[in-house]
Design a protein around this motif. Structure first.
Motif, PDB file in Angstrom:
ATOM      1  N   ALA A 107       0.823  -1.225   0.000  1.00  0.00           N
ATOM      2  CA  ALA A 107       0.000   0.000   0.000  1.00  0.00           C
ATOM      3  C   ALA A 107       0.849   1.264   0.000  1.00  0.00           C
ATOM      4  O   ALA A 107       0.399   2.307  -0.466  1.00  0.00           O
ATOM      5  N   LEU A 108       2.071   1.159   0.513  1.00  0.00           N
ATOM      6  CA  LEU A 108       2.922   2.356   0.573  1.00  0.00           C
ATOM      7  C   LEU A 108       3.801   2.515  -0.673  1.00  0.00           C
ATOM      8  O   LEU A 108       4.633   3.404  -0.740  1.00  0.00           O
ATOM      9  N   ARG A 109       3.620   1.613  -1.616  1.00  0.00           N
ATOM     10  CA  ARG A 109       4.455   1.661  -2.826  1.00  0.00           C
ATOM     11  C   ARG A 109       3.598   1.632  -4.082  1.00  0.00           C
ATOM     12  O   ARG A 109       2.404   1.357  -4.010  1.00  0.00           O
ATOM     13  N   ALA A 110       4.257   1.918  -5.227  1.00  0.00           N
ATOM     14  CA  ALA A 110       3.537   1.905  -6.504  1.00  0.00           C
ATOM     15  C   ALA A 110       2.999   0.500  -6.754  1.00  0.00           C
ATOM     16  O   ALA A 110       3.648  -0.466  -6.385  1.00  0.00           O
ATOM     17  N   PRO A 111       1.834   0.375  -7.362  1.00  0.00           N
ATOM     18  CA  PRO A 111       0.937   1.420  -7.863  1.00  0.00           C
ATOM     19  C   PRO A 111      -0.071   1.909  -6.814  1.00  0.00           C
ATOM     20  O   PRO A 111      -0.882   2.767  -7.113  1.00  0.00           O
ATOM     21  N   PHE A 112      -0.008   1.348  -5.601  1.00  0.00           N
ATOM     22  CA  PHE A 112      -1.020   1.679  -4.587  1.00  0.00           C
ATOM     23  C   PHE A 112      -0.862   3.104  -4.053  1.00  0.00           C
ATOM     24  O   PHE A 112      -1.851   3.784  -3.800  1.00  0.00           O
ATOM     25  N   ILE A 113       0.371   3.529  -3.872  1.00  0.00           N
ATOM     26  CA  ILE A 113       0.571   4.898  -3.375  1.00  0.00           C
ATOM     27  C   ILE A 113       0.095   5.905  -4.431  1.00  0.00           C
ATOM     28  O   ILE A 113      -0.479   6.945  -4.104  1.00  0.00           O
ATOM     29  N   ASN A 114       0.295   5.556  -5.708  1.00  0.00           N
ATOM     30  CA  ASN A 114      -0.220   6.408  -6.787  1.00  0.00           C
ATOM     31  C   ASN A 114      -1.742   6.508  -6.682  1.00  0.00           C
ATOM     32  O   ASN A 114      -2.328   7.578  -6.849  1.00  0.00           O
ATOM     33  N   ALA A 115      -2.349   5.330  -6.406  1.00  0.00           N
ATOM     34  CA  ALA A 115      -3.809   5.285  -6.294  1.00  0.00           C
ATOM     35  C   ALA A 115      -4.280   6.166  -5.140  1.00  0.00           C
ATOM     36  O   ALA A 115      -5.239   6.929  -5.288  1.00  0.00           O
ATOM     37  N   THR A 116      -3.592   6.086  -4.000  1.00  0.00           N
ATOM     38  CA  THR A 116      -4.002   6.869  -2.828  1.00  0.00           C
ATOM     39  C   THR A 116      -3.920   8.369  -3.114  1.00  0.00           C
ATOM     40  O   THR A 116      -4.821   9.137  -2.774  1.00  0.00           O
ATOM     41  N   ILE A 117      -2.829   8.782  -3.754  1.00  0.00           N
ATOM     42  CA  ILE A 117      -2.650  10.215  -4.047  1.00  0.00           C
ATOM     43  C   ILE A 117      -3.687  10.692  -5.074  1.00  0.00           C
ATOM     44  O   ILE A 117      -4.336  11.720  -4.889  1.00  0.00           O
ATOM     45  N   PHE A 118      -3.845   9.923  -6.137  1.00  0.00           N
ATOM     46  CA  PHE A 118      -4.827  10.271  -7.175  1.00  0.00           C
ATOM     47  C   PHE A 118      -6.219  10.363  -6.563  1.00  0.00           C
ATOM     48  O   PHE A 118      -6.954  11.327  -6.780  1.00  0.00           O
ATOM     49  N   PHE A 119      -6.545   9.349  -5.772  1.00  0.00           N
ATOM     50  CA  PHE A 119      -7.848   9.268  -5.125  1.00  0.00           C
ATOM     51  C   PHE A 119      -8.080  10.470  -4.197  1.00  0.00           C
ATOM     52  O   PHE A 119      -9.126  11.110  -4.232  1.00  0.00           O
ATOM     53  N   GLY A 120      -7.074  10.773  -3.382  1.00  0.00           N
ATOM     54  CA  GLY A 120      -7.195  11.865  -2.409  1.00  0.00           C
ATOM     55  C   GLY A 120      -7.381  13.221  -3.065  1.00  0.00           C
ATOM     56  O   GLY A 120      -8.185  14.035  -2.625  1.00  0.00           O
ATOM     57  N   PHE A 121      -6.639  13.451  -4.123  1.00  0.00           N
ATOM     58  CA  PHE A 121      -6.700  14.768  -4.767  1.00  0.00           C
ATOM     59  C   PHE A 121      -7.864  14.924  -5.752  1.00  0.00           C
ATOM     60  O   PHE A 121      -8.434  15.995  -5.864  1.00  0.00           O
ATOM     61  N   PHE A 122      -8.178  13.859  -6.488  1.00  0.00           N
ATOM     62  CA  PHE A 122      -9.107  14.030  -7.605  1.00  0.00           C
ATOM     63  C   PHE A 122     -10.467  13.363  -7.452  1.00  0.00           C
ATOM     64  O   PHE A 122     -11.385  13.692  -8.176  1.00  0.00           O
ATOM     65  N   MET A 123     -10.595  12.402  -6.548  1.00  0.00           N
ATOM     66  CA  MET A 123     -11.896  11.742  -6.393  1.00  0.00           C
ATOM     67  C   MET A 123     -12.591  12.158  -5.102  1.00  0.00           C
ATOM     68  O   MET A 123     -13.772  12.439  -5.081  1.00  0.00           O
ATOM     69  N   LEU A 124     -11.816  12.175  -4.037  1.00  0.00           N
ATOM     70  CA  LEU A 124     -12.353  12.568  -2.730  1.00  0.00           C
ATOM     71  C   LEU A 124     -12.915  13.985  -2.765  1.00  0.00           C
ATOM     72  O   LEU A 124     -13.885  14.300  -2.082  1.00  0.00           O
ATOM     73  N   THR A 125     -12.283  14.834  -3.577  1.00  0.00           N
ATOM     74  CA  THR A 125     -12.602  16.264  -3.566  1.00  0.00           C
ATOM     75  C   THR A 125     -13.779  16.653  -4.466  1.00  0.00           C
ATOM     76  O   THR A 125     -14.057  17.839  -4.615  1.00  0.00           O
ATOM     77  N   ASP A 126     -14.445  15.655  -5.036  1.00  0.00           N
ATOM     78  CA  ASP A 126     -15.591  15.918  -5.909  1.00  0.00           C
ATOM     79  C   ASP A 126     -16.581  16.856  -5.192  1.00  0.00           C
ATOM     80  O   ASP A 126     -17.086  16.528  -4.108  1.00  0.00           O
ATOM     81  N   LEU A 127     -16.842  18.001  -5.768  1.00  0.00           N
ATOM     82  CA  LEU A 127     -17.607  19.040  -5.064  1.00  0.00           C
ATOM     83  C   LEU A 127     -19.029  18.646  -4.629  1.00  0.00           C
ATOM     84  O   LEU A 127     -19.403  18.877  -3.487  1.00  0.00           O
ATOM     85  N   PRO A 128     -19.840  18.041  -5.529  1.00  0.00           N
ATOM     86  CA  PRO A 128     -21.218  17.755  -5.092  1.00  0.00           C
ATOM     87  C   PRO A 128     -21.307  16.688  -4.001  1.00  0.00           C
ATOM     88  O   PRO A 128     -22.292  16.639  -3.279  1.00  0.00           O
ATOM     89  N   THR A 129     -20.287  15.816  -3.906  1.00  0.00           N
ATOM     90  CA  THR A 129     -20.410  14.687  -2.972  1.00  0.00           C
ATOM     91  C   THR A 129     -19.501  14.813  -1.747  1.00  0.00           C
ATOM     92  O   THR A 129     -19.348  13.852  -0.996  1.00  0.00           O
ATOM     93  N   SER A 130     -18.876  15.968  -1.569  1.00  0.00           N
ATOM     94  CA  SER A 130     -18.018  16.146  -0.394  1.00  0.00           C
ATOM     95  C   SER A 130     -18.326  17.481   0.280  1.00  0.00           C
ATOM     96  O   SER A 130     -18.764  18.430  -0.373  1.00  0.00           O
ATOM     97  N   PRO A 131     -18.110  17.566   1.605  1.00  0.00           N
ATOM     98  CA  PRO A 131     -18.505  18.772   2.337  1.00  0.00           C
ATOM     99  C   PRO A 131     -17.624  19.982   2.047  1.00  0.00           C
ATOM    100  O   PRO A 131     -16.486  19.834   1.578  1.00  0.00           O
ATOM    101  N   ALA A 132     -18.151  21.151   2.371  1.00  0.00           N
ATOM    102  CA  ALA A 132     -17.406  22.395   2.140  1.00  0.00           C
ATOM    103  C   ALA A 132     -16.785  22.937   3.425  1.00  0.00           C
ATOM    104  O   ALA A 132     -15.676  23.460   3.415  1.00  0.00           O
ATOM    105  N   LYS A 133     -17.492  22.771   4.565  1.00  0.00           N
ATOM    106  CA  LYS A 133     -16.996  23.339   5.822  1.00  0.00           C
ATOM    107  C   LYS A 133     -15.739  22.593   6.280  1.00  0.00           C
ATOM    108  O   LYS A 133     -15.675  21.356   6.167  1.00  0.00           O
ATOM    109  N   ASP A 134     -14.800  23.361   6.836  1.00  0.00           N
ATOM    110  CA  ASP A 134     -13.520  22.780   7.250  1.00  0.00           C
ATOM    111  C   ASP A 134     -13.689  21.580   8.189  1.00  0.00           C
ATOM    112  O   ASP A 134     -13.086  20.531   7.991  1.00  0.00           O
ATOM    113  N   LYS A 135     -14.527  21.757   9.206  1.00  0.00           N
ATOM    114  CA  LYS A 135     -14.713  20.703  10.206  1.00  0.00           C
ATOM    115  C   LYS A 135     -15.280  19.437   9.548  1.00  0.00           C
ATOM    116  O   LYS A 135     -14.802  18.312   9.791  1.00  0.00           O
TER     117      LYS A 135
END
Lengths: 181, 277
Positions: free
Chosen positions: B185-213
């Motif tokens: 999980a800490l190495r390719a291709p899984f670490i690539n997946a985690t980073i891609f997922f965190g930046f580009f999928m998790l952040t989907d505006l309609p399905t994720s919250p806006a408030k910091d908390k």
């Protein structure tokens, strides 16, 4: 929503990178498994009877022709050489009798197989260890295919290329172990 | 809206990043299959999206969300996946976008939902090739640069940091105590997946919250659920399951907030009624 201050972004990024580095370093010792699989530097260990008997009941003598052939299977989309056991009889056996293990792997895991060879014929193939991140169901039919084809070349399960490649490499490794010098 | 203006919107940023990744990964792997799969995924996603918009009698708008969904799906599924599997996964994703909704917004991240179901249904092998899972390690820089730009644009740092921090912390503990397969999980291709997922999928505006908390809770919940599932079962579905749990949290949060405001409104109306009567 206020933007996060740049200083905080840098601080948090550093913290996340530090935690990642700690995890990476602490697992470095175990990582040789991944590297070795990906680099295809796997070592195979022959088990069981490794008789080097050269007697045979061959009718169509083909001498010591190499049985390693190149294959371009369209189905498999895998451009790799595969080992095909001779369908005809020879004056000299090309493979030792016995059960041989082989391992194939890539960045997504590894597969270990035990291939049993008797009289230059693959009589049994067993997946002895499945450590891929994909489902084992994708490759469960491949051992029978190897026995039917008498070849490490198998049909690719649609989309399951990584598992199929690892399986195929494992069978090739096992058969290579069985090859007489 | 002009193309120049659209490119400055969050969807424009993400589309540009996904197209860049598609191009870079295709050149790096010298494989055109990914581009072909992306064409199929995007085309099918657009068609299904337009059909739903026509059925719902919505005014015409650019199907940029569908384009992003199709691109993400094709960047994650293995390049050897058949067109059929790519197409059906895209259909599931867009169906979820239009059918599993709350106040006209999707509950689940469409791409994650489609990819999650494609594993048990079609035994898809997800390679994360578009996150450079098979390319040299340094190519992760592309993910980081694109990721930081988008996160800055949409103000999602609390979410991204809490997700990545929790994931890496749990994986560090797993590795330290020899639980599960933290090495992979800490190495390719899984670490690539985690980073891609965190930046580009998790952040989907309609399905994720806006408030910091809420972002912090959402990131921690998604990461903890996914990593625990990975530790227990391995496989590749862990992040998608984690995100679906995060999406559910956000949905319940919105619903409870909505009910509270509705109750207040009712109470207010009743009082007003009393006073009026």
């Amino acid at each position: 929503m206020a933007k996060m201050d740049k200083k905080w972004v840098i601080l948090c990024s550093t913290a996340v990178a530090a935690v990642y580095s700690a995890g990476f370093i602490s697992t470095e010792a175990q990582a040789t498994k991944v590297d070795s699989h990906y680099q295809a530097q796997v070592s195979n260990q022959a088990i069981g009877d490794s008789s080097s008997t050269v007697t045979s009941n061959n009718n169509q003598a083909k001498g010591n022709n190499s049985s390693i052939i190149s294959s371009n299977s369209n189905q498999a989309k895998i451009d790799k050489s595969s080992i095909v056991l001779p369908k005809s009889n020879q004056t000299k056996r090309l493979y030792k009798d016995g059960t041989f293990t082989g391992m194939g792997g890539n960045r997504r895991g590894s597969i270990e197989v035990a291939v049993t060879i008797k009289n230059d014929k693959i009589t049994d193939v067993e997946i002895s260890n499945f450590d891929m991140h994909y489902s084992e169901r994708d490759v469960v039919g491949l051992p029978n295919e190897v026995i039917q084809n008498q070849s490490s070349q198998v049909r690719n399960v649609s989309g399951a290329t990584y598992s199929t490649e690892a399986f195929q490499d494992a069978v090739q490794e096992a058969i290579s172990q069985a090859q007489n010098a | 809206m002009t193309t120049k203006k659209w490119l400055k919107t969050p969807k424009g940023y993400v589309t540009l990043a996904m197209l860049s990744f598609l191009l870079i990964a295709s050149i790096g792997s010298k494989d055109i299959n990914g581009i072909l799969n992306a064409s199929v995924a995007v085309l099918v996603s657009i068609i299904v999206d337009i059909i739903f918009n026509v059925i719902k009698k919505r005014t015409w708008s650019m199907p940029d969300g569908a384009i992003i969904t199709g691109l993400i799906i094709s960047l994650i599924l293995g390049t050897t996946s058949s067109f059929g599997i790519v197409a059906v996964t895209s259909v599931i994703a867009i169906l979820s976008k239009h059918l599993l909704v709350y106040r006209k917004k999707p509950i689940f991240n469409p791409a994650a939902f489609g990819l999650l179901l494609s594993v048990p249904f079609f035994h898809t092998e997800q390679s994360w090739w578009g996150a450079f899972g098979d390319l040299p390690t340094w190519t992760i820089l592309f993910l980081l640069v694109g990721g930081y730009k988008i996160t800055t644009r949409i103000n999602k740092y609390p979410q991204v940091f809490s997700f990545l921090g929790t994931s890496f912390l749990l994986l560090f503990l797993m590795g330290h105590f020899n639980i599960g397969d933290a090495v992979d999980a800490l190495r390719a291709p899984f670490i690539n997946a985690t980073i891609f997922f965190g930046f580009f999928m998790l952040t989907d505006l309609p399905t994720s919250p806006a408030k910091d908390k809420d972002q912090v809770v959402f990131g921690i919940l998604t990461a903890a659920t996914g990593t625990i599932i990975y530790g227990l079962f391995g496989g590749l579905m862990y992040m998608f399951i984690g995100l679906c749990i995060g999406n559910l949290y956000y949905f319940l949060k919105k619903r409870s907030t909505s009910k509270v405001s509705l109750n207040r409104s009712d109470l207010g109306n009743t009082r007003v009624g009393r006073y009026q009567s």
